[in-house]
Design an enzyme around this catalytic site. Structure first.
Site, PDB file in Angstrom:
ATOM      1  CE  LYS A 191      -1.855   2.957   2.219  1.00  0.00           C
ATOM      2  NZ  LYS A 191      -1.607   4.398   1.936  1.00  0.00           N
ATOM      3  N   GLY A 244       6.892   4.706   8.408  1.00  0.00           N
ATOM      4  CA  GLY A 244       6.081   5.920   8.524  1.00  0.00           C
ATOM      5  C   GLY A 244       6.233   6.522   9.902  1.00  0.00           C
ATOM      6  CB  SER A 245       4.211   9.058  11.585  1.00  0.00           C
ATOM      7  OG  SER A 245       2.934   8.451  11.481  1.00  0.00           O
ATOM      8  CD  GLU A 247       2.924  10.587  15.464  1.00  0.00           C
ATOM      9  OE1 GLU A 247       3.245  10.376  14.276  1.00  0.00           O
ATOM     10  OE2 GLU A 247       3.684  11.127  16.289  1.00  0.00           O
ATOM     11  CB  VAL A 248       0.559   5.694  11.172  1.00  0.00           C
ATOM     12  CG1 VAL A 248      -0.064   4.579  10.353  1.00  0.00           C
ATOM     13  CG2 VAL A 248      -0.177   7.001  10.911  1.00  0.00           C
ATOM     14  N   GLY A 249       2.469   3.998  13.251  1.00  0.00           N
ATOM     15  CA  GLY A 249       3.161   2.748  13.599  1.00  0.00           C
ATOM     16  C   GLY A 249       2.489   2.035  14.770  1.00  0.00           C
ATOM     17  CD  GLU A 266      12.868  -0.266   9.654  1.00  0.00           C
ATOM     18  OE1 GLU A 266      13.726   0.588   9.937  1.00  0.00           O
ATOM     19  OE2 GLU A 266      12.951  -1.443  10.023  1.00  0.00           O
ATOM     20  CB  CYS A 300      13.155   8.885   8.618  1.00  0.00           C
ATOM     21  SG  CYS A 300      14.108   7.758   7.577  1.00  0.00           S
ATOM     22  CD  GLU A 400      10.172  12.543  11.670  1.00  0.00           C
ATOM     23  OE1 GLU A 400       9.051  12.069  11.925  1.00  0.00           O
ATOM     24  OE2 GLU A 400      11.041  11.917  11.041  1.00  0.00           O
TER      25      GLU A 400
END
Ligand code: NAD
Length: 498
Positions: A191, A244-245, A247-249, A266, A300, A400
């Site tokens: 995705k 990704g971030s 938060e979403v991780g 990651e 990142c 970040e």
């Protein structure tokens, strides 16, 4: 369609599809509900392409196709050297189509064409080859010496590897994540980020041309809260790789934890560079300016906190400031561009918002930053590079920003520098700059992160594991030999001898 001139005919034809379909089970299909999403050229704000927008039903179709291909296509069971032939062929096709892929990447992300063509795209081919060759040299079965038993450990691919990826290095991260999974014999569902699905979709054309069996690679573009969520929660996947971030991780890890699916995260970073007084400040200043403006600072692991020894503070700051001011900002496809736009208006507002918050907390602006205007493209999402200094607890020194913003801090003692770096909740990558290699190595080991670089920043040789700790990730990294084993399921076979 992009308003920019000079597009390759292949790129034009690809972008003119309405919509660009998704790639599932070896077929190019539209979304089950006919939905589409629009990608934007961040360099001029104009619509770039219309792409099929996948949702839960499409994700389910892709996972079923990947499961079917795992069981029946022969990909999982074929000897590693035969799979390697396909992956080398795919790598050759990536190289042959470098100009097309690079132009698509530059248009979609906004990054300078020279960076996409000089690094991102060739790196994908290199990663495919590196893991294909590693798998050929990896023993599938190993005897284990234990008395009273005949024992061995055999390695098998897991099944369906799912990947949810961000927008900053779309194709490069397909390379870093997909290559070990495929080399090990897994099938995959990807995705891509909703902002930047184009190069990943074009890559599927090359997967097809390479003769990789239908269903081995599937790509479902879509939004995170729909397609991404459906993929993370799908009980039919066997592994998840998320970039990704944080938060979403967390959401991805919870969803996978619920299904007991192993997950690799990651995540973000707040990288530091520690610059001692025995270096040439001009050389290091140029390199750090290049690092923090690379991909408009949307990297990142890049160096965003600059710790400068007090003895070279003045010359360093002067030279870095001048170098930042000279960065040529422009559209990614303009040959003179050194720094493109932010990927979206949302990202631009995030960067500008951080500057406001930092200012409110007392940050001093060494170089003002703020919105940038590129005359030929007034609607592009441009920002100026920015240099701040002040209290290490300032929000801009801690969080970040993901933009071309550096936060400078002065230090006098080595221990002080180490303490300042290790205050961060992130742990992705830092660098040490010194002519004294004993000291450089000592400090490199004292910095808590997945990666410590010496006299360089953003270093990614194949074979060196790249991972993060703390808020920057868990579950193993990418690029190392160990990464291949993340995609190989170990199974012990033991025979009783009496
Ligand atoms: P993001 O977390 O917003 O999105 C990443 C992906 O997750 C996208 O594909 C998005 O659609 C999807 N997503 C969003 N919400 C979701 C949900 N609820 N369920 C499932 N999927 C969802 O990150 P971003 O803004 O695309 O990328 C920037 C972040 O990525 C930064 O924090 C950066 O540091 C990090 N990053 C890390 C690395 C690394 O190697 N450690 C590399 C590149 C980027």
């Amino acid at each position: 369609m992009a308003t920019i001139s000079g597009l390759l005919p292949e790129v034009q034809a690809f972008l003119l599809q309405d919509p660009i379909p998704m790639f599932v089970g070896g077929r190019w299909i539209e979304a089950a509900d006919g939905g589409v999403l629009q990608t934007i050229d961040p360099g001029d704000g104009s619509p770039l392409a219309t792409v099929a927008e996948g949702k839960a039903a499409d994700v389910d179709k892709a996972v079923q196709a990947a499961r079917e291909a795992f069981r029946k296509s022969g990909w999982a069971t074929m000897p590693a050297n035969e799979r390697a032939v396909f992956l080398h062929r795919l790598a050759d096709l990536v190289d042959q189509n470098r100009a097309t892929l690079a132009q698509l990447e530059s248009l979609d992300v906004g990054k300078p064409l020279s960076q996409a063509a000089g690094f991102d795209v060739p790196n994908v081919a290199q990663t495919l080859r590196w893991y294909a060759d590693l798998m050929v040299r990896t023993r599938r079965s190993e005897l284990i010496a234990v008395s009273g038993f005949e024992a061995r450990q055999v390695r098998f691919p897991y099944g369906v590897a799912a990947f949810i990826l961000p927008w900053n290095f779309p194709l490069l991260l397909v390379g870093w994540n997909l290559s070990p999974a495929l080399a090990a014999g897994n099938t995959a569902v990807i995705k891509p980020a909703e902002d930047t699905p184009l190069s990943t979709l074009y890559f599927c054309k090359l997967v097809e041309q390479a003769g990789i069996p239908a269903g081995v690679v599937n790509v479902v573009p879509g939004y995170g809260h729909t397609a991404g969520k459906a993929l993370a929660e799908h009980p039919g996947i066997n592994r998840m790789g998320f970039t990704g971030s944080p938060e979403v991780g967390r959401l991805i890890a919870s969803a996978c934890g619920n299904n007991l699916v192993p997950v690799k995260l990651e995540l973000g970073g707040k990288g530091a560079a520690v610059v001692f007084d025995d270096v040439d400040p001009a050389v290091v200043a140029q390199k750090l300016v290049a690092a923090v403006t690379l991909n408009t600072g949307q990297v990142c692991c890049t160096a965003t906190r600059w710790l400068i020894h007090e003895k070279i503070w003045n010359p360093f700051v002067k030279i870095a400031r001048e170098a930042m001011q000279q960065i040529k900002i422009g559209h990614g496809l303009a040959p003179s561009t050194q720094m493109g736009p932010a990927v979206s208006e949302k990202q631009r507002q995030r960067i500008l918002g951080y500057l406001e918050k930092g200012k409110a907390q007392g940050a001093e602006f060494v170089l003002s930053g703020g919105p940038a205007t590129v005359t030929e493209h007034p609607e592009g999402f441009y920002v100026k590079p920015c240099m701040l200094t002040g209290d290490p607890d300032n929000v801009c020194a801690r969080e970040e920003i993901f933009g071309p913003v550096s936060f400078l801090m002065k230090f006098s003692e080595e221990e002080e520098a180490v303490e300042l770096v290790n205050r961060s909740n992130y742990g992705l990558a830092n660098s040490v700059w010194s002519a004294d290699l004993k000291r450089a190595n000592r400090v490199a080991e004292a910095l808590v992160a997945g990666n410590s670089w010496i006299n360089g920043h953003n270093l990614f040789p194949h074979g060196v594991p790249y991972a993060g700790c703390n808020l920057s990730g868990c579950g193993g990294g990418v690029l190392g030999p160990e990464t291949l084993f993340d995609y190989l399921r170990p199974q012990s076979v033991v025979r009783a001898l009496s």
